[in-house]
Scaffold this active site. Structure first.
Site, PDB file in Angstrom:
ATOM      1  N   SER A  12       8.987  -4.050  -3.097  1.00  0.00           N
ATOM      2  CA  SER A  12       9.811  -3.655  -1.950  1.00  0.00           C
ATOM      3  C   SER A  12       9.681  -4.594  -0.769  1.00  0.00           C
ATOM      4  O   SER A  12      10.502  -4.562   0.136  1.00  0.00           O
ATOM      5  CB  SER A  12       9.467  -2.237  -1.511  1.00  0.00           C
ATOM      6  OG  SER A  12       8.163  -2.206  -0.954  1.00  0.00           O
TER       7      SER A  12
ATOM      8  N   LYS B  75       5.692  -1.280   4.784  1.00  0.00           N
ATOM      9  CA  LYS B  75       7.095  -1.526   5.107  1.00  0.00           C
ATOM     10  C   LYS B  75       7.137  -2.242   6.458  1.00  0.00           C
ATOM     11  O   LYS B  75       6.159  -2.269   7.204  1.00  0.00           O
ATOM     12  CB  LYS B  75       7.894  -0.205   5.225  1.00  0.00           C
ATOM     13  CG  LYS B  75       7.932   0.636   3.978  1.00  0.00           C
ATOM     14  CD  LYS B  75       8.919   0.100   2.949  1.00  0.00           C
ATOM     15  CE  LYS B  75       8.840   0.899   1.666  1.00  0.00           C
ATOM     16  NZ  LYS B  75       8.363   0.157   0.513  1.00  0.00           N
TER      17      LYS B  75
END
Lengths: 171, 159
Positions: free
Chosen positions: A51, A95
Site C-alpha cells: 500500500s 499510511k
C-alpha cells in the site's frame, strides 16, 4: 542413597535463590526501561505490504518510528504515520497523512477506471490518511477519516531494507 | 577570599556526583517499572462529569482501570470503558459499551423531546458507547461508533 541427600543438602540453595531473584529483578528493570523508551520515545518497526509503494518495499522495511511528535501533536500532511487500523485493532498500518482536522481533502474514488473525485472536510479530532499506492491500499477512502488517537508514531527513517526487490521485477 | 575557595575545593564533588547519579538511575528505574504496570496492567484514574450519572459522581470518582482485558479483547456490552475521545485526542472519556462489532444497537435520537429511535449495525473493528445519562452525554449517538483501538482500559472498581 544418604550420600546423595547429603550432597543435596550441601548445595547453597539460599544463595542460589538470592542470586536468581536479584538477576530477575535486574532483567525486569532493564526490560521496563527499554519498553518505556520504545513506547514513548523511539521505536523500530517492520512494515510490509503494497500500500505504500514506491516509498516502502513490498517485502518489508525496518523503520524508525518517532513517538514523541505524535504526543505533541506535530503531525503534518506528508508525514508517514503508523496507526492502529480502525478495521482491526490488532493490526498496525502505515499510511501517509493527507489532511488534518478542518482541512479539505480531494481524492479519486476509483483511480484505475474513472477520474471521478470526491471532496471531504476532515472532522475535528480526525486525520485523513492514504497509502501512496492508490491501487492496493485500504485507507481513509474506504474507512473514512481516522481519529487522531489511533496514531501511534511517525515514521521518519528507514533503517534497513530487508530483501529489496527491484521494481521492474514486480511487473 | 582564598579561605572560601579552599573550602570550596575541599568539598568531595566526585562523591556527590556519583551519589546523585546512582540515585537518579534508581528513580528512573522505579519510575519505568511503575509506568509499565500503570500502562499495561492496572491503573488509577479520576473521572468526573455528568455523562455517567448515576453510576459515577458528578464531582469525581477515583476508579481502578483494568488494562489487560482490553488487550485480550475481553470487553463486553455493559462494561464501562475509558477511551480516547474521537473528538479531542487529548481527552479521556468514560462511557458504557452498548454494542460490539456486528451487533445491532437502538438508541433514542432525542431523549427529552421525542421517542424517535434509530437502529444501527456496529461496523467491524468498532464499538458503540453511550453515557448512562443520555441527557448530558456526548457519545456514539453524536460521534458514531468508536474504533476499538481508542479504548484504553476497563473500569472495574470504585474507591
Amino acid at each position: 542413597m544418604s550420600g546423595f541427600f547429603r550432597r543435596l543438602a550441601g548445595i547453597p540453595w539460599r544463595d542460589i535463590a538470592g542470586d536468581a531473584l536479584s538477576r530477575t529483578f535486574l532483567c525486569v528493570k532493564a526490560f521496563c526501561v527499554v519498553h518505556v523508551i520504545d513506547h514513548h520515545v523511539l521505536s523500530l518497526s517492520h512494515v510490509r505490504g503494497p500500500s505504500m509503494l514506491p516509498a516502502m518495499n513490498l517485502a518489508g522495511d525496518v523503520v524508525a518510528v518517532d513517538k514523541l511528535s505524535v504526543r505533541f501533536g506535530k503531525v503534518e500532511p506528508g508525514d508517514i504515520v503508523l496507526l492502529i487500523s480502525p478495521e482491526d485493532p490488532r493490526k498496525l498500518v502505515a499510511k501517509r497523512v493527507h489532511g488534518l482536522e478542518g482541512e479539505t481533502v480531494s481524492y479519486f474514488v476509483d483511480p484505475g477506471n474513472s477520474s471521478a473525485s470526491k471532496t471531504v472536510v476532515v472532522p475535528q479530532g480526525h486525520v485523513w490518511v492514504q497509502g501512496d499506492n492508490p491501487y492496493a491500499s485500504r485507507d481513509s477512502r474506504q474507512f473514512g477519516p481516522v481519529p487522531y488517537g489511533l496514531i501511534t508514531g511517525k515514521i521518519f527513517c528507514r533503517v534497513r531494507q530487508l530483501f529489496s526487490l527491484p521494481l521492474h521485477s514486480l511487473i
